[in-house]
Scaffold this motif. Structure first.
Motif, PDB file in Angstrom:
ATOM      1  N   GLN A  25       0.647  -1.029  -0.042  1.00 29.91           N
ATOM      2  CA  GLN A  25      -0.067   0.018  -0.046  1.00 29.91           C
ATOM      3  C   GLN A  25       0.979   1.208   0.065  1.00 29.91           C
ATOM      4  OE1 GLN A  25      -1.823  -0.202   4.329  1.00 29.91           O
ATOM      5  NE2 GLN A  25      -0.856  -2.230   3.825  1.00 29.91           N
ATOM      6  N   SER A  26       0.286   2.257  -0.657  1.00 31.93           N
ATOM      7  CA  SER A  26       0.897   3.623  -0.697  1.00 31.93           C
ATOM      8  C   SER A  26      -0.043   4.843  -0.911  1.00 31.93           C
ATOM      9  CB  SER A  26       2.117   3.645  -1.476  1.00 31.93           C
ATOM     10  OG  SER A  26       1.548   3.381  -2.921  1.00 31.93           O
ATOM     11  N   LEU A  27       0.212   5.948  -0.454  1.00 31.91           N
ATOM     12  CA  LEU A  27      -0.892   6.893  -0.700  1.00 31.91           C
ATOM     13  C   LEU A  27      -0.172   7.919  -1.612  1.00 31.91           C
ATOM     14  CD1 LEU A  27      -2.001   7.918   2.776  1.00 31.91           C
ATOM     15  CD2 LEU A  27      -3.159   6.397   1.036  1.00 31.91           C
ATOM     16  N   TRP A  28      -0.880   8.275  -2.749  1.00 32.00           N
ATOM     17  CA  TRP A  28      -0.458   9.361  -3.756  1.00 32.00           C
ATOM     18  C   TRP A  28      -1.516  10.394  -3.685  1.00 32.00           C
ATOM     19  CZ3 TRP A  28       3.240   7.944  -7.985  1.00 32.00           C
ATOM     20  CH2 TRP A  28       3.965   6.809  -7.714  1.00 32.00           C
ATOM     21  N   ASP A  29      -0.867  11.541  -4.380  1.00 29.01           N
ATOM     22  CA  ASP A  29      -1.639  12.802  -4.385  1.00 29.01           C
ATOM     23  C   ASP A  29      -2.959  12.239  -5.616  1.00 29.01           C
ATOM     24  OD1 ASP A  29      -0.762  12.688  -7.057  1.00 29.01           O
ATOM     25  OD2 ASP A  29       0.351  14.692  -7.068  1.00 29.01           O
ATOM     26  N   LEU A  30      -3.771  13.135  -5.517  1.00 26.55           N
ATOM     27  CA  LEU A  30      -5.157  12.576  -6.120  1.00 26.55           C
ATOM     28  C   LEU A  30      -5.021  12.446  -7.634  1.00 26.55           C
ATOM     29  CD1 LEU A  30      -7.542  15.110  -4.447  1.00 26.55           C
ATOM     30  CD2 LEU A  30      -7.430  12.457  -4.178  1.00 26.55           C
TER      31      LEU A  30
END
Length: 452
Positions: free
Chosen positions: A260-265
């Motif tokens: 898992q990772s979080l990116w900009d929209l």
């Protein structure tokens, strides 16, 4: 594909029927074949689906402790919504049209019982915070000689894996059953489940595969469909595939690790990556890890959903029970994989292959976001060496009963998922551990070997 596009496609299909499925609380697909005229009507108006799918366990025994549905409600229909974006065709079933659904437009079930609806809510919260969640689940599973009827008739004794010995990363073993392994890779690709890689793991007849990453809801759809598809493809070869967490106490268990990772929209920038920190982990990533470790003991049944799950979480054997994290350390609950901006991510190693992907991915994302929302500091240092022996931050509950009791009373769980879901879900887990009281591994084989 939107609803209008799917409507046109189905009307022009030669096939007179469509296969439709929804996930129950255990992540088992429950479905039916529908005439295409009825399906087209259901695209606009929804489809009635008996709510017993939320009122029984994996063996179709009706819960006696559920309040949402039961004999006392008469098991009415719930209104399922067809998710047109999940359309695909089943290549091993004459390209049968297939689509998933959920109950996100039926408030009673959306808030309490429908796992896909829960993940949609968590994903929406994530995007509202300014993040695009990119996920993937990887699976380990065992493959056995025989059909379901043959193995059931044998009373699950003398189970014969399709290859012998302990031979991880073996090019010989995949050659031995070349047609099966080629079918897995190619048919899954045609079913819109692309694999990043597949190889043998340590253990007789065991494989590991990683589904290529995607936005979290699509990733969970693919993870759920991967398990069902692998079982169906195995049937074509007179094999059985099992995703039980621990079918044999003398062999490694089956993980369902979540990347898992979080990116900009706009999905241009990986928000877990920061080249200015010693480990390339941003403050966002550190808070996310802190949230995972904080919430893990509070919501463990979402990652270890049945009594057999806890036989895998024994504090070794590639399955962690300590609340630890480390840089590229596979003995920790959270393995931080740091490199360049594209590849930096977290691998959550607690979940088994027996999970409901909607709950496992949704629980993981919600826990990480909890850390960001509350700006939790990552107070523990990354573990070097054997994380199984590092008890400095505590351990997870050791049984489903202990874990369920903790979740039922958890303010954190209710904050993350709402009281209605926590109540119903923990009632189902209470039912599950009560069925297993004083039962041995043979009982677990009969219950979980094929279906989970």
């Amino acid at each position: 594909m939107n609803t209008e596009e799917l409507l046109i496609k189905i009307k022009n299909q030669e096939s007179t029927k469509i296969k439709f499925a929804v996930a129950d609380i255990d992540g088992i697909l429950r479905g039916k074949y529908i005439h295409k005229d009825k399906f087209c009507n259901a695209l606009e108006n929804g489809l009635g689906f008996c709510d017993v799918i939320f009122g029984w366990d994996c063996a179709d025994a009706c819960y006696e402790n559920s309040e949402i549905t039961g004999w006392h409600t008469g098991y009415p229909d719930a209104k399922a919504t067809i998710s047109s974006e999940t359309y695909r065709e089943i290549p091993w079933e004459n390209n049968m049209p297939f689509v998933l659904g959920d109950f996100s437009n039926d408030r009673k079930y959306a808030e309490s019982t429908c796992s896909r609806s829960l993940l949609k809510r968590v994903a929406a919260q994530c995007e509202k915070m300014g993040f695009k969640p990119i996920f993937s689940q990887e699976f380990e599973w065992f493959n056995f000689m025989g059909t379901p009827s043959e193995i059931t008739a044998s009373n699950f004794t003398d189970l014969e894996p399709i290859t012998p010995g302990m031979f991880g990363y073996s090019i010989l073993r995949t050659s031995l059953n070349q047609s099966f392994f080629n079918d897995l890779f190619e048919l899954l690709h045609r079913f819109n489940i692309q694999l990043e890689g597949m190889h043998t793991e340590t253990g007789p007849g065991v494989m590991e595969a990683t589904v290529i990453y995607d936005e979290v809801l699509a990733a969970a759809d693919k993870a759920l469909l991967f398990k069902s598809a692998v079982k169906e493809i195995a049937y074509q070869h007179n094999f059985m595939a099992s995703f039980m967490a621990k079918w044999n106490l003398n062999l490694p268990g089956c993980g369902g690790h979540i990347h898992q990772s979080l990116w900009d929209l706009e999905q241009n920038r990986n928000l877990f990556f920061d080249a200015n920190t010693p480990d390339n982990l941003s403050t966002t990533a550190q808070q996310y890890i802190a949230g995972l470790l904080k919430c893990l003991p509070e919501i463990l049944p979402m990652f270890a959903p049945n009594p057999n799950s806890y036989k895998r979480l024994c504090g070794g054997d590639w399955a962690p029970r300590t609340l630890t994290w480390g840089i590229d350390n596979r003995t920790c609950a959270v393995r931080a994989i740091t490199g360049n901006e594209k590849s930096t991510r977290l691998e959550f190693r607690v979940p088994g292959a027996d999970t409901n992907a909607y709950l496992a991915l949704g629980g993981s994302l919600a826990a990480g976001l909890y850390g960001i929302k509350h700006q939790l500091p990552l107070t523990s240092h990354p573990v070097t060496g054997n994380g199984y022996l590092n008890l400095s931050n505590g351990t997870i509950p050791e049984t489903l009963e202990e874990a369920t009791t903790k979740m039922a009373n958890s303010a954190i769980a209710k904050e993350l998922f709402g009281e209605a879901f926590v109540k119903h879900f923990t009632q189902t887990r209470q039912w599950e551990y009560r069925q297993a009281a004083n039962k041995d591994l043979q009982w677990e084989l009969k219950r979980y070997f094929e279906i989970i």
